[in-house]
Design a protein around this motif. Structure first.
Motif, short mmCIF file in Angstrom:
data_model
loop_
_atom_site.label_atom_id
_atom_site.label_comp_id
_atom_site.label_asym_id
_atom_site.label_seq_id
_atom_site.Cartn_x
_atom_site.Cartn_y
_atom_site.Cartn_z
N GLU A 122 66.40 61.81 39.97
CA GLU A 122 66.61 61.43 38.58
C GLU A 122 65.92 62.36 37.60
O GLU A 122 66.35 62.51 36.46
CB GLU A 122 66.15 59.98 38.36
N ARG B 119 72.32 62.91 31.29
CA ARG B 119 73.47 62.23 31.89
C ARG B 119 73.01 60.89 32.46
O ARG B 119 71.92 60.79 33.03
CB ARG B 119 74.10 63.09 32.99
N PRO B 120 73.82 59.84 32.32
CA PRO B 120 73.40 58.50 32.76
C PRO B 120 73.25 58.38 34.27
O PRO B 120 72.51 57.53 34.77
CB PRO B 120 74.50 57.59 32.24
N ARG C 248 83.44 56.95 29.40
CA ARG C 248 82.46 55.88 29.31
C ARG C 248 82.15 55.23 30.66
O ARG C 248 81.19 54.46 30.78
CB ARG C 248 82.96 54.81 28.33
N ALA D 157 78.48 55.76 32.28
CA ALA D 157 77.42 55.07 31.55
C ALA D 157 77.51 53.56 31.74
O ALA D 157 76.48 52.88 31.87
CB ALA D 157 77.49 55.42 30.07
N ALA E 297 76.23 52.88 35.19
CA ALA E 297 74.78 53.12 35.24
C ALA E 297 74.01 51.97 34.60
O ALA E 297 72.93 51.60 35.07
CB ALA E 297 74.45 54.44 34.54
N ALA E 298 74.58 51.40 33.52
CA ALA E 298 73.92 50.27 32.86
C ALA E 298 73.82 49.06 33.77
O ALA E 298 73.00 48.16 33.54
CB ALA E 298 74.67 49.91 31.59
N ARG F 266 73.97 54.37 39.54
CA ARG F 266 73.78 55.72 39.00
C ARG F 266 74.25 56.81 39.95
O ARG F 266 74.55 57.92 39.52
CB ARG F 266 72.31 55.94 38.63
#
Length: 274
Positions: free
Chosen positions: A46, A54-55, A193, A196, A199-200, A204
């Protein structure tokens, strides 16, 4: 299997000529262990500069014939082989989520990802669940929610769609226990999108297996970070599409070669965005 690029540094000479010979290096043609393959395909950390801003990290895995076909008679399996399937399994075992288009789910008969004992400790150390989730990207949710992919997953299957998706299909998905995520304001998905949004929700390390339309959309949106392409030593002919089928881009995006492995005539290439 042997590594063609980058080649390992030459092994140092044995201090004792009478001692045991050195073990095989990465350039030796032999079957690699699953751990060796997992190390070779590890996601960037990470804090790696490659991931700055980047997410997550979106990796693609596709197979193509020598004449550029992405499948034969609608399925990728005829282009594959034993080594390709080992790498396919390793890439899945490293991912938080496998991202796939609805048409590919239908054509390939997708089932839930399974837990594999060989990767249990590695996944636990990385804070991952027992198996990757499958995230199906779809505009109309024209999916059969009675299939095992939705009724028997070890990790709940996700559906990624647009906020304007048919309300009755969204309700049907949720009734079947599917988690619905929205990546876009209209009925369709905004591919830019998707990373992201996933990832939220804790996903990831992403792996997309296409199909060509979804992969082309990711590439055109500039969110494809890595391309793992297996080049099969076969000629398929026919009218199969290329591995990517998406909108034209003003300037072709350049990727840099990260590694090349070879086994039984297959070339397993890995490219990263430059």
């Amino acid at each position: 299997m042997r590594r063609l690029y980058p080649l390992p540094a030459p092994a140092p000479a044995r201090p004792d000529p009478a001692g045991p010979p050195p073990g095989p290096d990465a350039a030796t043609d032999r079957e690699w262990t699953l751990d060796e393959l997992a190390d070779a395909y590890a996601y960037p950390a990470e804090d790696d500069p490659l991931r700055a801003g980047r997410p997550g990290w979106l990796r693609a895995n596709m197979v193509a014939s020598l004449d550029g076909a992405a499948h034969h008679e609608g399925r990728s399996q005829p282009l594959s082989g034993a080594a390709d399937m080992r790498i396919f399994g390793v890439l899945r075992a490293l991912a938080d989520a496998v991202v796939v288009g609805a048409e590919t789910v239908r054509q390939e008969g997708y089932r839930p990802a399974r837990a594999r004992a060989a990767f249990a400790a590695r996944r636990a150390a990385a804070g991952q669940g027992p198996a990757p989730a499958v995230a199906v990207v779809t505009a109309g949710l024209g999916l059969d929610f009675t299939l095992p992919l939705f009724t028997e997953p070890l990790v709940p299957t996700l559906v990624v769609t647009g906020a304007g998706a048919p309300a009755e299909r969204v309700a049907a998905a949720r009734d079947a226990g599917v988690e619905v995520l929205f990546a876009g304001e209209g009925q369709g998905v905004d591919p830019a999108r998707v990373p992201a949004v996933l990832a939220a929700h804790g996903h990831r390390r992403l792996l997309t297996e296409g199909g060509p339309s979804l992969l082309g959309q990711f590439a055109a949106a500039g969110v494809l970070d890595e391309m793992c392409l297996s080049l099969a030593p076969v000629v398929a002919l026919g009218d199969a599409p290329r591995i990517m089928d998406g909108p034209s881009v003003a300037v072709p995006e350049r990727f840099v070669l990260a590694s090349v492995l070879e086994e039984a005539g297959f070339l397993f290439t890995r490219y990263r965005r430059s």
